[in-house]
Write a protein that holds these residues in place. Structure first.
Motif, PDB file in Angstrom:
ATOM      1  N   PHE A  58       0.819  -1.212   0.000  1.00 53.80           N
ATOM      2  CA  PHE A  58       0.000   0.000   0.000  1.00 53.80           C
ATOM      3  C   PHE A  58       0.852   1.261   0.000  1.00 53.80           C
ATOM      4  N   CYS A  59       0.585   2.111  -0.961  1.00 51.42           N
ATOM      5  CA  CYS A  59       1.291   3.386  -1.093  1.00 51.42           C
ATOM      6  C   CYS A  59       0.970   4.280   0.110  1.00 51.42           C
ATOM      7  N   PRO A  60       1.992   4.813   0.780  1.00 48.53           N
ATOM      8  CA  PRO A  60       1.735   5.629   1.973  1.00 48.53           C
ATOM      9  C   PRO A  60       1.052   6.967   1.667  1.00 48.53           C
ATOM     10  N   HIS A  61       0.940   7.339   0.395  1.00 45.88           N
ATOM     11  CA  HIS A  61       0.290   8.613   0.077  1.00 45.88           C
ATOM     12  C   HIS A  61      -1.202   8.521   0.374  1.00 45.88           C
ATOM     13  N   TYR A  62      -1.970   7.815  -0.471  1.00 41.28           N
ATOM     14  CA  TYR A  62      -3.409   7.657  -0.226  1.00 41.28           C
ATOM     15  C   TYR A  62      -3.813   6.193  -0.126  1.00 41.28           C
ATOM     16  N   GLY A  63      -2.842   5.272  -0.118  1.00 38.48           N
ATOM     17  CA  GLY A  63      -3.158   3.875   0.158  1.00 38.48           C
ATOM     18  C   GLY A  63      -3.458   2.988  -1.032  1.00 38.48           C
ATOM     19  N   ALA A  64      -3.132   3.402  -2.239  1.00 40.99           N
ATOM     20  CA  ALA A  64      -3.382   2.527  -3.391  1.00 40.99           C
ATOM     21  C   ALA A  64      -2.512   1.273  -3.299  1.00 40.99           C
ATOM     22  N   HIS A  65      -3.034   0.149  -3.790  1.00 36.69           N
ATOM     23  CA  HIS A  65      -2.280  -1.107  -3.860  1.00 36.69           C
ATOM     24  C   HIS A  65      -1.406  -1.058  -5.108  1.00 36.69           C
ATOM     25  N   VAL A  78       5.919   2.861  -9.998  1.00 33.54           N
ATOM     26  CA  VAL A  78       5.146   4.103  -9.959  1.00 33.54           C
ATOM     27  C   VAL A  78       3.720   3.777  -9.551  1.00 33.54           C
ATOM     28  N   CYS A  79       3.230   4.473  -8.532  1.00 29.12           N
ATOM     29  CA  CYS A  79       1.880   4.242  -8.035  1.00 29.12           C
ATOM     30  C   CYS A  79       0.849   4.685  -9.084  1.00 29.12           C
ATOM     31  N   PRO A  80      -0.200   3.872  -9.288  1.00 34.07           N
ATOM     32  CA  PRO A  80      -1.180   4.217 -10.320  1.00 34.07           C
ATOM     33  C   PRO A  80      -2.101   5.373  -9.925  1.00 34.07           C
ATOM     34  N   PHE A  81      -2.108   5.753  -8.632  1.00 29.74           N
ATOM     35  CA  PHE A  81      -3.118   6.706  -8.170  1.00 29.74           C
ATOM     36  C   PHE A  81      -2.693   8.159  -8.408  1.00 29.74           C
ATOM     37  N   HIS A  82      -1.461   8.523  -7.981  1.00 27.79           N
ATOM     38  CA  HIS A  82      -1.007   9.906  -8.158  1.00 27.79           C
ATOM     39  C   HIS A  82       0.451   9.985  -8.563  1.00 27.79           C
ATOM     40  N   GLY A  83       1.012   8.833  -8.988  1.00 25.86           N
ATOM     41  CA  GLY A  83       2.338   8.874  -9.605  1.00 25.86           C
ATOM     42  C   GLY A  83       3.535   8.922  -8.666  1.00 25.86           C
ATOM     43  N   TRP A  84       3.318   8.699  -7.371  1.00 27.63           N
ATOM     44  CA  TRP A  84       4.501   8.646  -6.494  1.00 27.63           C
ATOM     45  C   TRP A  84       5.341   7.436  -6.893  1.00 27.63           C
ATOM     46  N   GLN A  85       6.653   7.614  -6.780  1.00 34.95           N
ATOM     47  CA  GLN A  85       7.582   6.622  -7.331  1.00 34.95           C
ATOM     48  C   GLN A  85       8.440   6.065  -6.195  1.00 34.95           C
TER      49      GLN A  85
HETATM   50  S1  FES Z   1      -1.901   6.712  -3.378  1.00 38.86           S
HETATM   51 FE1  FES Z   1      -0.028   6.350  -4.325  1.00 38.86          FE
HETATM   52  S2  FES Z   1       0.497   8.206  -5.233  1.00 38.86           S
HETATM   53 FE2  FES Z   1      -1.316   8.621  -4.177  1.00 38.86          FE
END
Ligand code: FES
Length: 337
Positions: A58-65, A78-85
């Motif tokens: 889970f991405c620590p930004h908003y929690g996307a898998h 690269v996270c699919p939700f907001h592009g954090w890498q």
């Molecule tokens: S939840 Fe991963 S970049 Fe926002």
């Protein structure tokens, strides 16, 4: 072993060990996979340079898998939700809206190695460093083996058993007779009898094709076989069939959660050194691979429905090895000491 949990099992934690999560050749560079192991959601990705990485999912930004829609960019995911890498160590390397790496934000990462064409992940509940190294037993410089993937492997998913069962199964000599049809003289010997460290060496002695003029495995009559095995932690058993036919078998088992495991079988078959190209699998090689799969399959109905007996009513010859392996295994369970 003192208290008792469900199914009679004395441990409430997943043991610390190296565990298989994939065959190396089944994951392409740039590929991303969701995994569910150790009661956790994980993501496996392979960088464009061919390295493997495993992170909490889970991405620590908003929690996307990250395993669902995440994409590999060079050596990062690269996270699919907001592009954090994120890199293989779980460090953030780019946050688009901030225009920089958010170095203070991280995802838990797991040690990963590739040995014997298998991807292994080190798991410890508290994130402690590996207690041992998983060895490379396939020495391509000494023996030429067929590639294992996809023809010489098999997996079972989410089987109702724990790694402990399979480790103990390896030293249970009599089950080879009852479950696997072994006949004639049969023994399992630990070397030493009281193992220490993180590996158990054991020798299984049996007569292949005992009492039969010929079988597909022993066309020239019975063969006395010694199978030298090594149990590495709670995750893998490497068996070398040596003079029997030179094959090497790796059985591994990876906890999905506290009660279930994925099982894997890999059969390394030696081939002649001087063949310029690998010929197709022969019928005998196909049978050899199938035999290993069938034999493990035979264990499953028993192990899946086992009630773990903490103080077995050992017969005269069997208590020594089993109690030694049980004592040895305790070191891998956090807080069991
Ligand atoms: S939840 Fe991963 S970049 Fe926002």
């Amino acid at each position: 072993m003192a208290k008792e949990t469900r199914f009679g099992f004395p441990f409430e934690s997943i043991p610390s060990s190296w565990y298989q999560v994939a065959w190396a050749d089944e994951v392409r560079p740039g590929e991303v996979r969701p995994l569910k192991y150790f009661g956790r959601d994980l993501v496996l990705f392979r960088t464009v340079t061919g390295d493997f990485a495993v992170l909490d999912a889970f991405c620590p930004h908003y929690g996307a898998h990250l395993g669902y829609g995440g994409e590999v960019k060079d050596c990062d995911i690269v996270c699919p939700f907001h592009g954090w890498q994120w890199n293989a160590a779980g460090r953030n390397t780019w946050a688009p809206l901030d225009g920089r790496a958010r170095e203070e934000v991280a995802i838990a990462s797991y040690p990963v190695v590739v040995r014997n064409s298998i991807v292994w992940v080190w798991y410890d509940r508290e994130g402690a460093a590996p207690m041992y190294e998983i060895p490379e037993v396939i020495d391509a410089a000494a023996v030429r083996y067929r590639p294992i993937y996809p023809d010489a492997v098999h997996g079972w998913q989410n089987v109702h058993l724990m790694p402990q069962y399979l480790v103990e199964n390896s030293v249970d000599a009599e089950h080879f007779r009852w479950v696997h049809g072994a006949a004639g003289p049969l023994s399992v010997a630990l070397k030493p009898k009281r193992p220490s460290g993180c590996v158990v060496d054991l020798r299984v002695s049996m007569v292949l094709g005992y009492g039969k003029a010929r079988t597909w495995l022993t066309p020239d009559g019975p063969v006395e076989a010694t199978i030298d095995s090594q149990i590495w932690g709670m995750g893998a058993n490497f068996a070398n069939f040596g003079v029997a036919d030179g094959a090497v078998l790796i059985e591994s088992h990876t906890p999905v959660d506290i009660e279930h495991s994925d099982l894997f079988v890999s059969v390394f078959l030696p081939v002649e050194e001087n063949l310029p190209d690998l010929p197709p699998l022969t019928d005998r090689e196909k049978s050899r691979i199938r035999e290993q799969i069938v034999q493990l399959q035979r264990d499953l109905p028993i192990l899946e429905n086992l009630r773990y007996i903490q103080n077995p009513a050992y017969s005269r010859t069997e208590g020594s090895a089993m109690s030694a392996i049980r004592k040895w295994s305790e070191q891998f369970y956090p807080g069991s000491g």
